[in-house]
Write a protein that holds these residues in place. Structure first.
Motif, PDB file in Angstrom:
ATOM      1  N   LYS A  89      -4.130  -5.212  -5.834  1.00 46.84           N
ATOM      2  CA  LYS A  89      -2.676  -5.074  -5.674  1.00 46.84           C
ATOM      3  C   LYS A  89      -2.225  -5.170  -4.217  1.00 46.84           C
ATOM      4  CE  LYS A  89      -1.904  -4.149 -10.078  1.00 46.84           C
ATOM      5  NZ  LYS A  89      -1.023  -4.968 -10.931  1.00 46.84           N
ATOM      6  N   GLU A  90      -3.172  -5.416  -3.327  1.00 46.21           N
ATOM      7  CA  GLU A  90      -2.857  -5.326  -1.892  1.00 46.21           C
ATOM      8  C   GLU A  90      -1.800  -6.328  -1.457  1.00 46.21           C
ATOM      9  OE1 GLU A  90      -5.146  -4.918   2.389  1.00 46.21           O
ATOM     10  OE2 GLU A  90      -6.280  -5.474   0.603  1.00 46.21           O
ATOM     11  N   GLU A  91      -1.869  -7.553  -1.985  1.00 44.47           N
ATOM     12  CA  GLU A  91      -0.902  -8.581  -1.567  1.00 44.47           C
ATOM     13  C   GLU A  91       0.522  -8.175  -1.934  1.00 44.47           C
ATOM     14  OE1 GLU A  91      -0.006 -11.684   0.659  1.00 44.47           O
ATOM     15  OE2 GLU A  91      -2.057 -10.954   0.318  1.00 44.47           O
ATOM     16  N   LEU A  92       0.665  -7.486  -3.075  1.00 42.51           N
ATOM     17  CA  LEU A  92       1.995  -7.058  -3.524  1.00 42.51           C
ATOM     18  C   LEU A  92       2.542  -5.891  -2.710  1.00 42.51           C
ATOM     19  CD1 LEU A  92       1.571  -7.134  -7.406  1.00 42.51           C
ATOM     20  CD2 LEU A  92       3.063  -8.606  -6.047  1.00 42.51           C
ATOM     21  N   TYR A  93       1.648  -4.967  -2.295  1.00 47.04           N
ATOM     22  CA  TYR A  93       2.124  -3.700  -1.732  1.00 47.04           C
ATOM     23  C   TYR A  93       1.636  -3.426  -0.302  1.00 47.04           C
ATOM     24  CZ  TYR A  93       3.131  -2.753  -6.643  1.00 47.04           C
ATOM     25  OH  TYR A  93       3.606  -2.834  -7.928  1.00 47.04           O
ATOM     26  N   LYS A  94       1.182  -4.478   0.399  1.00 49.98           N
ATOM     27  CA  LYS A  94       0.589  -4.247   1.720  1.00 49.98           C
ATOM     28  C   LYS A  94       1.577  -3.696   2.747  1.00 49.98           C
ATOM     29  CE  LYS A  94       1.043  -9.147   2.948  1.00 49.98           C
ATOM     30  NZ  LYS A  94       0.262 -10.360   3.324  1.00 49.98           N
ATOM     31  N   HIS A  95       2.869  -3.769   2.455  1.00 47.48           N
ATOM     32  CA  HIS A  95       3.869  -3.199   3.357  1.00 47.48           C
ATOM     33  C   HIS A  95       4.536  -1.965   2.743  1.00 47.48           C
ATOM     34  CE1 HIS A  95       3.283  -6.616   5.928  1.00 47.48           C
ATOM     35  NE2 HIS A  95       3.705  -7.474   5.002  1.00 47.48           N
ATOM     36  N   ASN A  96       3.925  -1.419   1.721  1.00 46.46           N
ATOM     37  CA  ASN A  96       4.466  -0.241   1.041  1.00 46.46           C
ATOM     38  C   ASN A  96       3.769   1.018   1.554  1.00 46.46           C
ATOM     39  OD1 ASN A  96       4.324   1.867  -1.189  1.00 46.46           O
ATOM     40  ND2 ASN A  96       5.844   0.471  -2.062  1.00 46.46           N
ATOM     41  N   ALA A  97       4.539   2.000   2.017  1.00 49.17           N
ATOM     42  CA  ALA A  97       3.968   3.221   2.619  1.00 49.17           C
ATOM     43  C   ALA A  97       3.093   3.981   1.629  1.00 49.17           C
ATOM     44  CB  ALA A  97       5.093   4.124   3.133  1.00 49.17           C
ATOM     45  N   GLU A  98       3.528   4.077   0.378  1.00 49.94           N
ATOM     46  CA  GLU A  98       2.759   4.820  -0.622  1.00 49.94           C
ATOM     47  C   GLU A  98       1.407   4.147  -0.887  1.00 49.94           C
ATOM     48  OE1 GLU A  98       3.510   7.640  -1.883  1.00 49.94           O
ATOM     49  OE2 GLU A  98       5.638   7.894  -1.441  1.00 49.94           O
ATOM     50  N   PHE A  99       1.432   2.809  -0.933  1.00 53.39           N
ATOM     51  CA  PHE A  99       0.182   2.076  -1.162  1.00 53.39           C
ATOM     52  C   PHE A  99      -0.767   2.253   0.026  1.00 53.39           C
ATOM     53  CE2 PHE A  99      -2.498  -1.668  -0.684  1.00 53.39           C
ATOM     54  CZ  PHE A  99      -3.098  -1.739  -1.933  1.00 53.39           C
ATOM     55  N   LEU A 100      -0.238   2.175   1.234  1.00 55.46           N
ATOM     56  CA  LEU A 100      -1.062   2.356   2.441  1.00 55.46           C
ATOM     57  C   LEU A 100      -1.671   3.757   2.476  1.00 55.46           C
ATOM     58  CD1 LEU A 100       1.282   0.566   4.986  1.00 55.46           C
ATOM     59  CD2 LEU A 100      -1.030  -0.185   4.339  1.00 55.46           C
ATOM     60  N   LEU A 101      -0.885   4.741   2.018  1.00 58.19           N
ATOM     61  CA  LEU A 101      -1.409   6.106   1.933  1.00 58.19           C
ATOM     62  C   LEU A 101      -2.583   6.170   0.956  1.00 58.19           C
ATOM     63  CD1 LEU A 101      -1.457   9.202   2.190  1.00 58.19           C
ATOM     64  CD2 LEU A 101       0.425   9.284   0.527  1.00 58.19           C
ATOM     65  N   LEU A 102      -2.440   5.534  -0.206  1.00 57.23           N
ATOM     66  CA  LEU A 102      -3.505   5.553  -1.206  1.00 57.23           C
ATOM     67  C   LEU A 102      -4.773   4.894  -0.676  1.00 57.23           C
ATOM     68  CD1 LEU A 102      -1.475   4.714  -4.440  1.00 57.23           C
ATOM     69  CD2 LEU A 102      -2.489   6.910  -3.807  1.00 57.23           C
ATOM     70  N   ARG A 103      -4.610   3.796   0.052  1.00 57.74           N
ATOM     71  CA  ARG A 103      -5.789   3.123   0.609  1.00 57.74           C
ATOM     72  C   ARG A 103      -6.446   4.006   1.677  1.00 57.74           C
ATOM     73  NH1 ARG A 103      -7.158  -1.721   3.980  1.00 57.74           N
ATOM     74  NH2 ARG A 103      -9.010  -2.565   2.952  1.00 57.74           N
ATOM     75  N   GLY A 104      -5.623   4.635   2.497  1.00 61.19           N
ATOM     76  CA  GLY A 104      -6.161   5.534   3.517  1.00 61.19           C
ATOM     77  C   GLY A 104      -6.871   6.730   2.900  1.00 61.19           C
ATOM     78  N   ARG A 105      -6.294   7.277   1.832  1.00 61.89           N
ATOM     79  CA  ARG A 105      -6.930   8.406   1.134  1.00 61.89           C
ATOM     80  C   ARG A 105      -8.254   7.984   0.511  1.00 61.89           C
ATOM     81  NH1 ARG A 105      -4.160  10.831  -3.498  1.00 61.89           N
ATOM     82  NH2 ARG A 105      -5.907  12.301  -3.364  1.00 61.89           N
ATOM     83  N   CYS A 106      -8.274   6.795  -0.085  1.00 58.25           N
ATOM     84  CA  CYS A 106      -9.492   6.313  -0.730  1.00 58.25           C
ATOM     85  C   CYS A 106     -10.623   6.218   0.297  1.00 58.25           C
ATOM     86  CB  CYS A 106      -9.236   4.943  -1.358  1.00 58.25           C
ATOM     87  SG  CYS A 106     -10.670   4.256  -2.212  1.00 58.25           S
ATOM     88  N   LEU A 107     -10.340   5.636   1.447  1.00 56.74           N
ATOM     89  CA  LEU A 107     -11.351   5.519   2.503  1.00 56.74           C
ATOM     90  C   LEU A 107     -11.695   6.892   3.087  1.00 56.74           C
ATOM     91  CD1 LEU A 107      -9.849   2.368   4.225  1.00 56.74           C
ATOM     92  CD2 LEU A 107     -12.096   2.469   3.130  1.00 56.74           C
ATOM     93  N   GLY A 108     -10.726   7.801   3.037  1.00 56.24           N
ATOM     94  CA  GLY A 108     -10.920   9.135   3.611  1.00 56.24           C
ATOM     95  C   GLY A 108     -11.806  10.039   2.795  1.00 56.24           C
ATOM     96  N   VAL A 109     -12.204   9.623   1.593  1.00 57.76           N
ATOM     97  CA  VAL A 109     -13.092  10.459   0.779  1.00 57.76           C
ATOM     98  C   VAL A 109     -14.481  10.544   1.409  1.00 57.76           C
ATOM     99  CG1 VAL A 109     -14.123   8.721  -0.752  1.00 57.76           C
ATOM    100  CG2 VAL A 109     -13.588  10.988  -1.651  1.00 57.76           C
ATOM    101  N   ALA A 110     -14.816   9.571   2.241  1.00 60.23           N
ATOM    102  CA  ALA A 110     -16.118   9.563   2.927  1.00 60.23           C
ATOM    103  C   ALA A 110     -16.109  10.605   4.047  1.00 60.23           C
ATOM    104  CB  ALA A 110     -16.409   8.183   3.498  1.00 60.23           C
ATOM    105  N   PRO A 111     -17.257  11.185   4.375  1.00 63.95           N
ATOM    106  CA  PRO A 111     -17.293  12.239   5.402  1.00 63.95           C
ATOM    107  C   PRO A 111     -17.107  11.724   6.823  1.00 63.95           C
ATOM    108  CG  PRO A 111     -19.520  11.769   4.605  1.00 63.95           C
ATOM    109  CD  PRO A 111     -18.577  10.993   3.733  1.00 63.95           C
ATOM    110  N   GLU A 112     -17.344  10.414   7.054  1.00 63.97           N
ATOM    111  CA  GLU A 112     -17.255   9.893   8.404  1.00 63.97           C
ATOM    112  C   GLU A 112     -15.888   9.263   8.681  1.00 63.97           C
ATOM    113  OE1 GLU A 112     -18.881   6.896   5.598  1.00 63.97           O
ATOM    114  OE2 GLU A 112     -19.604   8.885   6.216  1.00 63.97           O
ATOM    115  N   PHE A 113     -15.577   9.092   9.973  1.00 65.24           N
ATOM    116  CA  PHE A 113     -14.313   8.488  10.406  1.00 65.24           C
ATOM    117  C   PHE A 113     -14.243   7.027   9.974  1.00 65.24           C
ATOM    118  CE2 PHE A 113     -12.459   5.764  13.771  1.00 65.24           C
ATOM    119  CZ  PHE A 113     -11.117   6.104  13.616  1.00 65.24           C
ATOM    120  N   SER A 114     -13.041   6.587   9.580  1.00 67.30           N
ATOM    121  CA  SER A 114     -12.809   5.200   9.197  1.00 67.30           C
ATOM    122  C   SER A 114     -11.641   4.646  10.013  1.00 67.30           C
ATOM    123  CB  SER A 114     -12.500   5.086   7.696  1.00 67.30           C
ATOM    124  OG  SER A 114     -11.965   3.811   7.392  1.00 67.30           O
TER     125      SER A 114
END
Length: 431
Positions: free
Chosen positions: A67-92
């Protein structure tokens, strides 16, 4: 016409909301998988947890990428992607970029500020992390920002002792507020327990703070069953147990933390150090420091109440403020618990240096040739230890001295330089 109709459909706000709701549930499920891992897996699977979580993260990322092409400028989508990567213990760095863009597009996005703060925290930039959590609180008072600030305040470097003390007190207040917002949140109770431990070690080792910490940890486990699978909780509580000379509970806590996180070197190392300390201590106590019988009798022949020095003076004032001479007693005459107004008199037959954060320890033999362990921390208390752990047993009697200023060595009181404040340290990046 078909392509145009589909393009219009994709741009429909209602469809956007449906898409984002589905993606949010998938990201939330990823966090549930991580946080509730031991509800569906045994402790023997602990070594696989990070790998399993990473695999689930990759699956969720792929769904987001669709869904990235559709929502790449959407704040809620960017938050979800950041949260998904943030599940890992190390910095991303990718998560940091996504979350930074999200809060720029939507400055009122509280969860975006909180998740961005966590990334800066993992990066080691505590000052910027604090700014993010403070910014989130300015938007809305919430438990995540409060408890995150509680942790960051305790981990900020340096400062004079008064300034550090103020930060710890503020940290406790933040954690309390987080608990008040949701008394059913185990994470908030756990962080409150950590805050009380910091207060205990930073501000004079008040026993009440120790009990408050233990109560907060117990409440975390009571309201949230996943808290029992938190290795940090077991490790921090074990550290407090060790300081309180509850060695059996400390060993059990270190062992549990090690089982829950096999990749973490801290718990097994602490367990090894404590076991080695207890082994050496019991062996030295049983053979009276390996001092030969004739040498020991010679040492004890010079033992007299004159060695008490100022303690034998009627005007003697103890660090607790008590005035009056102390009554000398043999080790066997000391009672379990607090012994006020008395002095234990003997000769030192061994001292023990420990790798871990143990008290300064030595063995003392009195006129009856009774050997007892003396542990000097930062009114003597007497305790009988009987520790069992992994089919090993340790039995010995000890006197706990809460400050070196209570010791009389060769007839002289110790000066204030003999006393060093206890300190507390934290596991990097998270609690």
């Amino acid at each position: 016409m078909g392509n145009m109709a589909e393009a219009e459909k994709d741009g429909d706000p209602a469809n956007d909301k449906d898409d984002l709701d589905i993606l949010k549930e998938q990201v939330d499920e990823l966090y549930r998988f991580r946080d509730n891992y031991f509800e569906t897996h045994g402790v023997e699977d602990a070594g696989r947890k990070q790998r399993d979580v990473a695999q689930e993260m990759e699956k969720t990322l792929k769904k987001l990428e669709e869904k990235e092409e559709l929502y790449k400028h959407n704040a809620e989508f960017l938050l979800l992607r950041g949260r998904c990567l943030g599940v890992a213990p190390e910095f991303s760095s990718t998560a940091e970029e996504c979350l930074s863009r999200a809060v720029k597009l939507k400055p009122g996005l509280v969860e975006g500020w909180n998740t961005l703060g966590e990334q800066y925290w993992k990066k080691g930039d505590l000052v910027t992390a604090k700014t993010c959590f403070t910014g989130a609180l300015q938007q809305s008072k919430n438990k995540v920002s409060l408890r995150s600030l509680s942790m960051v305040l305790r981990q900020l470097p340096g400062g004079v002792s008064d300034e550090q003390g103020k930060r710890v007190l503020e940290s406790v207040d933040m954690a309390r507020q987080a608990v008040q917002l949701d008394v059913t949140d185990g994470t908030s109770w756990y962080i409150l327990g950590n805050a009380y431990i910091s207060l205990f070690f930073t501000c004079g080792q008040n026993p009440q703070m120790s009990q408050q910490a233990l109560s907060a940890y117990a409440q975390a486990e009571k309201v949230d069953r996943t808290a029992t699978s938190n290795p940090d909780l077991h490790f921090n509580r074990a550290t407090l147990f060790q300081y309180e000379e509850m060695f059996g509970s400390a060993l059990a806590g270190y062992s549990r933390a090690a089982a829950l996180d096999p990749t973490w070197d801290g718990p097994p190392e602490r367990e090894r150090q404590l076991l080695e300390y207890l082994e050496k201590l019991t062996a030295l106590t049983e053979n009276k420091g390996k001092v030969k019988a004739r040498r020991l009798r010679s040492m004890l022949s010079s033992l007299s109440t004159t060695a008490l020095g100022p303690c034998s003076c009627p005007q003697f004032r103890s660090p607790s403020g008590r005035v009056g001479s102390l009554e000398p007693r043999t080790l066997s005459a000391l009672t379990h618990g607090h012994n006020g107004g008395v002095a234990a008199l003997g000769k030192v037959v061994f001292s023990l240096a420990s790798e871990g954060r143990m008290a300064f320890t030595f063995g003392m033999v009195d006129s009856e040739e009774t050997c007892c362990v003396v542990m000097v921390y930062n009114t003597p208390r007497v305790k009988r230890h009987s520790v069992e752990h992994n089919q090993q047993t340790f039995n010995f009697r000890s006197i706990r001295v809460d400050t070196p200023l209570l010791l009389i060595v060769n007839g002289r009181r110790q000066n204030v330089q003999a006393q060093t404040a206890a300190s507390v340290s934290y596991k990097p990046q998270s609690e």
